[in-house]
Design a protein around this motif. Structure first.
Motif, PDB file in Angstrom:
ATOM      1  N   GLN A   1      -3.153   1.310   9.189  1.00 59.87           N
ATOM      2  CA  GLN A   1      -1.693   1.229   9.282  1.00 59.87           C
ATOM      3  C   GLN A   1      -1.037   2.481   8.709  1.00 59.87           C
ATOM      4  O   GLN A   1      -0.079   3.012   9.286  1.00 59.87           O
ATOM      5  N   CYS A   2      -1.533   2.956   7.585  1.00 58.63           N
ATOM      6  CA  CYS A   2      -0.977   4.173   6.976  1.00 58.63           C
ATOM      7  C   CYS A   2      -1.209   5.385   7.866  1.00 58.63           C
ATOM      8  O   CYS A   2      -0.308   6.210   8.051  1.00 58.63           O
ATOM      9  N   LEU A   3      -2.419   5.493   8.429  1.00 56.63           N
ATOM     10  CA  LEU A   3      -2.695   6.614   9.322  1.00 56.63           C
ATOM     11  C   LEU A   3      -1.796   6.575  10.554  1.00 56.63           C
ATOM     12  O   LEU A   3      -1.285   7.608  10.991  1.00 56.63           O
TER      13      LEU A   3
ATOM     14  N   THR B   1       5.182  -3.222   8.311  1.00 53.97           N
ATOM     15  CA  THR B   1       6.535  -2.747   8.068  1.00 53.97           C
ATOM     16  C   THR B   1       6.453  -1.553   7.132  1.00 53.97           C
ATOM     17  O   THR B   1       5.731  -1.600   6.134  1.00 53.97           O
ATOM     18  N   PHE B   2       7.193  -0.501   7.466  1.00 52.94           N
ATOM     19  CA  PHE B   2       7.161   0.715   6.656  1.00 52.94           C
ATOM     20  C   PHE B   2       8.561   1.039   6.169  1.00 52.94           C
ATOM     21  O   PHE B   2       9.532   0.889   6.906  1.00 52.94           O
ATOM     22  N   TYR B   3       8.653   1.474   4.954  1.00 52.63           N
ATOM     23  CA  TYR B   3       9.914   1.911   4.363  1.00 52.63           C
ATOM     24  C   TYR B   3       9.742   3.353   3.916  1.00 52.63           C
ATOM     25  O   TYR B   3       8.978   3.623   3.000  1.00 52.63           O
ATOM     26  N   PRO B   4      10.417   4.300   4.562  1.00 51.93           N
ATOM     27  CA  PRO B   4      10.237   5.700   4.177  1.00 51.93           C
ATOM     28  C   PRO B   4      10.786   5.956   2.780  1.00 51.93           C
ATOM     29  O   PRO B   4      11.751   5.333   2.348  1.00 51.93           O
TER      30      PRO B   4
ATOM     31  N   THR C   1       0.864  -1.168   0.000  1.00 52.07           N
ATOM     32  CA  THR C   1       0.000   0.000   0.000  1.00 52.07           C
ATOM     33  C   THR C   1       0.903   1.221   0.000  1.00 52.07           C
ATOM     34  O   THR C   1       1.848   1.285   0.776  1.00 52.07           O
ATOM     35  N   VAL C   2       0.627   2.147  -0.876  1.00 50.20           N
ATOM     36  CA  VAL C   2       1.446   3.355  -0.980  1.00 50.20           C
ATOM     37  C   VAL C   2       0.589   4.554  -0.583  1.00 50.20           C
ATOM     38  O   VAL C   2      -0.231   5.025  -1.356  1.00 50.20           O
ATOM     39  N   PRO C   3       0.768   5.036   0.653  1.00 50.87           N
ATOM     40  CA  PRO C   3       0.000   6.215   1.066  1.00 50.87           C
ATOM     41  C   PRO C   3       0.623   7.487   0.507  1.00 50.87           C
ATOM     42  O   PRO C   3       1.838   7.560   0.308  1.00 50.87           O
ATOM     43  N   VAL C   4      -0.206   8.442   0.266  1.00 50.69           N
ATOM     44  CA  VAL C   4       0.238   9.738  -0.243  1.00 50.69           C
ATOM     45  C   VAL C   4      -0.450  10.819   0.577  1.00 50.69           C
ATOM     46  O   VAL C   4      -1.662  10.766   0.784  1.00 50.69           O
ATOM     47  N   LEU C   5       0.320  11.768   1.052  1.00 50.79           N
ATOM     48  CA  LEU C   5      -0.252  12.889   1.786  1.00 50.79           C
ATOM     49  C   LEU C   5      -0.519  14.018   0.790  1.00 50.79           C
ATOM     50  O   LEU C   5       0.402  14.562   0.203  1.00 50.79           O
TER      51      LEU C   5
END
Length: 73
Positions: free
Chosen positions: A45-47, A62-65, A5-9
């Motif tokens: 998870q993204c939030l 798991t998150f990768y900045p 999942t790729v979140p975008v702000l």
């Protein structure tokens, strides 16, 4: 199962977002102060990656900045 999942702000937006997911009945927006009791796990998870203090729960992820385009060289 692997899920990406790729979140975008989004900081500015004009107009209404187009409906690109025919399998989803409808899209709704919620203020952070009034999030629904149960969110889709990936959304929660993204939030939480964005703001760990939000009152939502989600399984671990798991998150990768990633760098913004102006930070890449």
């Amino acid at each position: 199962m692997l899920r990406v999942t790729v979140p975008v702000l989004v900081t500015r937006w004009h107009g209404e977002p187009p409906d690109r997911e025919p399998a989803i009945d409808s899209w709704r927006t919620w203020p952070l102060s009034a999030l629904p009791n149960r969110l889709f796990d990936c959304t929660a998870q993204c939030l939480l990656a964005w703001d760990p203090a939000l009152p939502v729960s989600a399984p671990p992820a798991t998150f990768y900045p990633a760098a913004s385009p102006d930070q890449r060289r």
